[in-house]
Design an enzyme around this catalytic site. Sequence first.
Site, PDB file in Angstrom:
ATOM      1  CD  GLU B  68     -22.732  -3.803  22.326  1.00 36.21           C
ATOM      2  OE1 GLU B  68     -21.860  -3.218  21.641  1.00 36.21           O
ATOM      3  OE2 GLU B  68     -22.469  -4.362  23.403  1.00 36.21           O
ATOM      4  CG  ASP B  93     -27.160   0.943  30.903  1.00 31.55           C
ATOM      5  OD1 ASP B  93     -27.297   1.997  31.520  1.00 31.55           O
ATOM      6  OD2 ASP B  93     -27.622  -0.149  31.337  1.00 31.55           O
ATOM      7  CG  PHE B  94     -23.516  -2.134  27.087  1.00 33.47           C
ATOM      8  CD1 PHE B  94     -22.868  -0.988  27.512  1.00 33.47           C
ATOM      9  CD2 PHE B  94     -23.422  -3.279  27.869  1.00 33.47           C
ATOM     10  CE1 PHE B  94     -22.129  -0.975  28.681  1.00 33.47           C
ATOM     11  CE2 PHE B  94     -22.690  -3.276  29.037  1.00 33.47           C
ATOM     12  CZ  PHE B  94     -22.042  -2.131  29.452  1.00 33.47           C
ATOM     13  CG  HIS B 135     -23.259  -1.368  34.093  1.00 34.91           C
ATOM     14  ND1 HIS B 135     -22.238  -0.493  33.838  1.00 34.91           N
ATOM     15  CD2 HIS B 135     -22.881  -2.552  33.547  1.00 34.91           C
ATOM     16  CE1 HIS B 135     -21.274  -1.120  33.173  1.00 34.91           C
ATOM     17  NE2 HIS B 135     -21.644  -2.363  32.981  1.00 34.91           N
TER      18      HIS B 135
END
Lengths: 385, 333
Positions: B68, B93-94, B135
């Site tokens: 990311e 979330d990531f 998630h």
Amino acid sequence: MTDQDPDTAHSRKPNPGAPSSAVPVSHVESSPRPVGSRAAFYSLREMHAYMRLAREWDLRFEKMFRTGALSKWYSSVGNEATTVASACAIEAGDSLLTLHRDSGAILRHYLDINALLPGILPQDPAIRKPMGGDSKQRFLRLACQMLGRENGFSSGHERSYHYNLFEEEWGLFHIGMISHLGSMIPVAAGTAFAFQQQGSDRVAINFIGEGATSTGDFHEALNIASVWKLPFILVIENNRWAFSTPTSQQYACDHLADRALGYGIPGVQVDGTDAEAVLSVMQTAVARARAGDGPTLVEAMLGRHRGHSEGDDSLQQVPEQELQQYGEQDPLDLAEKRLIDGGVFSRAWIDEVSERCASLVIDTVDQAMSMPEPDVHQARSIYAD
Amino acid sequence: MQTDTSTESDDTLYVDAISAALADEMRADPDVVLMGQDIAGHGGAFKITRGFLEEFGDQRVRNTPIAESGTIGIAIGSSMLGIKPVVEMQFADFVSCGFNQIVNVAAKMYWRTKHPVPLVIRLPGGGGMGAGAFHSQNIENWFLHTPGLKVVSPAYSGDAYRLLRAAIRDPNPVLYFEHKFLYRRERSPLQTAPIPDRILGESSILRSGTDITTVSWGWMTHRTLEAAEILSQEGIEVEVIDLPVLSPLDHRGIIASVEKTQRAAIIHEATCTGGFGAEIAARICDEAIWSLDAPVRRITYPDSPPPFHKGLEASRIPSPERICSELRQLLEV
Ligand SMILES: Cc1ncc(C[n+]2csc(CCOP(=O)(O)OP(=O)(O)O)c2C)c(N)n1
Ligand SMILES: [Mg+2]
């Protein structure tokens, strides 16, 4: 702790990553200079002029720091061969992303030294064309930037090398650093991505200290750049110390250049005090990138000449002998010795180059000092409109 | 590949509105490039880019490694030299793994250098599906606290379409929060023209009322409307304000409404402490405290990560019933 315990807080332990002889030999690319070649001497002469200018630039600001005229300074002394030679390998249109010890690359990329110091070179720079546009103005603005003046590239909002300069009409695309080390590696790779996406043969070069090779962004960016075959060259300036941390506490591999293997790209270690050697490595890397064959990881081995930043005591961590060795491997001394031994320069000419560079720097910085400070009440938008 | 949406269309699923906005903007602007994990052949975890590889090719629809920070950084660098990247987080979330690139590199770039970063990051977020702690989160506030970012939170297909196209045209970094619960449940007409070329603060009154003002966004706007309908039958008229754009915040609409109703509640799915509800409450207190007949109330998730079990999760997300009961209490003050 016993009397014999060497592990006392203030003992100077040898840094296992420090040069054992001069530079670790296994991967070192040595100078490719064909003996006695006039063309090669000419390239060195050209790089030398910029290296000297960069050296005088740093010496001036170091002095200003000592007199209290400047609040902070990170010295580029010792990095000039690597930074100048790297910037010699790119051209207008390419992107350059620099850190805190890369004044050599900035000066080489921005300035036509003959326009600033007429006759300093017998002809136009030959390794690469000088950047078009107004070198004098750029140099003055650079000095203003260092001093937080309104006419600097960030109008006083950002410190020293934390700025960008784009002059699209000349193909000047320079992106400076943010403080967070490693963060700009993906951004640099991103400029390479733009070039690839636009179908151009432009390349991006970026510097990183050996300390910041430990960041996640180093890995993420190099990996994506390798998978996407981006025209990207990452130059590690391995001066063996990160603030007070020696390489033995930073990484466990023998050579950072070997990490390239893990990305499936070439990795080259080079003597970063040897401008000609760096130039040759960088030209190969740039040619590879332009041809669409992807990134190269270059590890330039340098010496630590100054504290982490001026005025801190981090240099005390470096063992005396090691420090002395670095002093003996000063990239400017090396270049000057070669030029004198090759019969290209006399000592008197070297002195003249130094003096002219020093007075140009002093005049420019003095002029910047007299320029307006930013209006402290000015508003600055957080959004582009 | 979805059909061309350049004409007014009938009800469109939220998920299809997002796909359509991406496709239409890619057709209109060859500099738009998509990056994300599994977005090419697979079409993304939520199939938003299904068929894109075929239409736009692998140069413009880029599968990325699982990185990311690296991906967002590359998007930033390219956006400074003419590319218009849209980065898909597989789940909102990531984005924490790319946090530094967003808050330090992208958000500050224009202020520091006057060089725009026209970047969009799409973030499928929110709960309601028993997807657990990593998630389901609602993390818009991490970014609302950072000057230089724009934050979008559409509740309707029409806004989703219009604001995604506007976000891609905007020269600033935009975080586009799309709610996973709404993907295949919300359905409404697209507003295809005119598409603005900037994200500006927006607040819209979806239902006017005289007794209480509510402020919400995303999924919670739908639940608040349900609550307002129930309360209306009891004679309580709620003025429901939706915020399709959280940053920049159009707080004037909120203040005007509170001055009229004299009561306010903020409903958000994100956790309470330090949430955006606190900011809105503070603005109301700053500018309309003398109009208030009751304390400003926040109806939110408790301060806890999202639990896995659907029942456990449901007990935490503000329901229409809970919204009704808290609004009733507010009227009793
Ligand atoms: C992410 C991050 N952590 C810590 C720092 C503080 N810091 C500034 S420079 C530095 C050492 C850098 O060492 P290196 O990368 O080897 O570069 P050098 O200064 O030796 O050229 C540290 C730790 C920082 N700027 N960024
Ligand atoms: Mg170092």
